[in-house]
Design an enzyme around this catalytic site. Sequence first.
Site, mmCIF file in Angstrom:
data_model
loop_
_atom_site.group_PDB
_atom_site.id
_atom_site.type_symbol
_atom_site.label_atom_id
_atom_site.label_comp_id
_atom_site.label_asym_id
_atom_site.label_seq_id
_atom_site.Cartn_x
_atom_site.Cartn_y
_atom_site.Cartn_z
ATOM 1 N N GLU A 270 -1.855 0.205 -8.328
ATOM 2 C CA GLU A 270 -1.726 0.103 -6.873
ATOM 3 C C GLU A 270 -1.381 1.436 -6.221
ATOM 4 O OE1 GLU A 270 0.777 -3.177 -5.815
ATOM 5 O OE2 GLU A 270 -0.195 -4.535 -7.227
ATOM 6 N N GLY A 271 -1.993 2.486 -6.720
ATOM 7 C CA GLY A 271 -1.747 3.830 -6.207
ATOM 8 C C GLY A 271 -0.876 4.607 -7.169
#
Length: 644
Positions: A425-426
Site C-alpha cells: 500500500e505504498g
Amino acid sequence: MSAPPLKKPVVTEREARQVAEAAREQDWRKPSFAKELFLGRFRLDLIHPHPLPADEAVRRGEQFLAKLHEFCETRIDGALIEREARIPDEVVRGLKELGALGMKIDPKYGGLGLTQVYYNKALALVGSASPAIGVLLSAHQSIGVPQPLKLFGTDEQKQRFLPRCARTDISAFLLTEPDVGSDPARLATSAVPDGDDYVLDGVKLWTTNGVVADLLVVMARVPEREGHKGGITAFVVEADSPGITVENRNAFMGLRGIENGVTRFHQVRVPAANRVGPEGAGLKIALTTLNTGRLSLPASCVAAGKWSLKIAREWTAAREQWGKPVAHHEAVGAKISFIAATTFALEAVLDLSSQMADEDRNDIRIEGALAKLIASEMGWRMADELVQIRGGRGFETADSLAARGERAVPAEQVLRDLRINRIFEGSTEIMHLLIAREAVDAHLSVAGDLIDPDKSLQDKARAGANAGVFYAKWLPKLVAGPGQLPNSFNEFKHEVDLSPHLRYVERHARKLARSTFYAMSRWQGRMETKQGFLGRIVDIGAELFAMSAACVRAELLRSRGEHGREAYQLADVFCRQSRIRVEELFTRLWSNTDDLDRKVVKGVLAGTYAWLEQGIVDPSGEGPWIADTTPGPSAHENVHRPIG
C-alpha cells in the site's frame, strides 16, 4: 465489435507527475493536525482531549471482539496455515458465518457496521492468530469492493454488491501491473467502450485475494474519445467473467497463506453500470480509499508489537546468563524497553487516527499515511529486536523448536511476515514522497508558478508577489511559540511529567517548517528531486505525530483510571527515544551523503564498479526482469478457486 486495446502509454516524468497530481484531493475542507504540524503549528486542540467512540459503537465492537477472540482460539491454527501456505476453506467459511467479511459494511446491507477503531482492533486480533487471515479480511474490506462503493458507489451498486460482500463474497483490488507500480500514468490495462459495456484487456500483478475472489475492483484506462476524456477508471468485475484467468498463485518470503496471484483479462465484458464513479476518476478513488484503508496495516504492526513484548517478557525472565535473567542485562533490557514503548506509541497513533476517521471532523489523509509509515518501519524493527533477544532460537523455526522439545515460538515467521508492510500500500519511499507532497502543499499553492519552469515571466512575477505576502505573515509565526514557555501543557504534568515532550514537539514543528522553507528557497523547482531531504522531513513529522499521540493517549488512560501511571511511563520513554531519532534526522537534513550517493549510483549503472561483483556465482534463474504482458488470451491453467 470493440476497438483494439490501448497500447502501453509512454510518459515523461513530468506527465507522470501531472497524472498523480490530478488524482490528489486538492482541497482541505477540514482541519488536519498533521498538516498543521508540518506548517509549524502545533494544534493540540485537534487531538486533545482524545476523541472517544460512542457507547453504542463500543458495545457493538466489544461484542464482536468477544466472538472473534473465541473463534481465533478455537478455529484458527496459525502454524498449520504457515506449513500448508493456505487458509483452510472451513476457516474462511467460519469467518463468513461470523460476519467478519462485513465488519465495516453498514447493517442495512447486512454488515456489522463496526467503527474504524473496532475494525482495526479486530484485524489486530485475527492477525495475531494468523497474519494471512488479517490480510485476507483487510484486502477485502479496506481496499476491495466495500470501501470504494461506500465512498463513490451509486445506491444501485451498493444494493447489488454490498450484501454479497458482507456475508458471502470475497473481493480484491487490482491496480498494480508487472511493469506498473507506483507510477499509474503508465497503466496499460484497457477498458474500451462497446455499446452498453466496456471490454477489458490486460494483466494485473500481486492481486491479493485475487485467487479466491468473487468480486474485483479493477483499474483500467478508458481511451479518450469525442465528448469523453477517458482516463484511469474503476470497475466492479465479477471474478468468474469469461476471459478472466488467474494465471499464477504467487509465493512470498512471508504471509504464506495469502491468496495473491496474477490475473489476465482478455476481452472481458463489463456492464457500464459496474463503473464506479465517472471515467477518469479511478486513481482518485483508489487514493481516497487508501486514506483510511492504510490504517489496517498499522493494526497488524501493533498486534506484532504486543506479541513481541509478551514473548520478550516471558523469555528474558526464564533465560539466565551470567547469574541472572537476561532481561536484567542492559543490552537486552534496552531492546525490551524499545519494544514496550514503541508498541504503546503505535497503538496510540492507530487509535487516534482511527477515531478521527470515525468522527469525520478532521482530514486524516496525512495522519493515515504517517501511521502506515511509522508503524511499518517500527513494526519491522521490533520484530527484528525480538529475534535478536531470542538469539539462535529467534532464527530457528517454530516447528524445529517444537521437534526438539521447546516452545514453538514463531519469531522468525513474524519477522518475515512483517517485512512486506514496508512495501504494501505504498512503499516507505513512495510514502515519503506522497506525504511530502501534502506537507509542502501550502508552499506550492503560493509559490507553484514561481518555481514552474513552464510559466511565463508575468506568471512568475504574480506568483512572487503572492508568495511575498504569504511568507511575510507566516515566517514570523515560526520564531516563537508556547514550546518556549516553561508552564505550557501543564495538564500533562503528573507523577511523570510529559509537558516537556509536548513543548519539544511545538518547538520542533516550527523548526521543521523553517527547514522546509529554507529548502524551498534553496532548491526551488528542484525540491521535488531531493528525495533524501523530503524523506527526512517526513520522518521527523512522523516522530512528532507519534510523540503527540502517545502523550494524549497516556493522559486519556490516566483520566479514566486505566493504567495511567504506567501509560505515562511508557509515553515518557517513547518520547525520549523519539527525540534522539528526531535530533539525528535534523542533523542529516543538511549533513548527509546525498550528493556523493548520486555519483556512486551513476558509477554503478555505468559499470565503473563491476569489478566489485567478481568472486561470486549468481543463483538467479534465467528469464526477463519483467514478464511479458502483451494482451491476448491466456496460455495458462486458471487457478481461480472461489470459496463457497
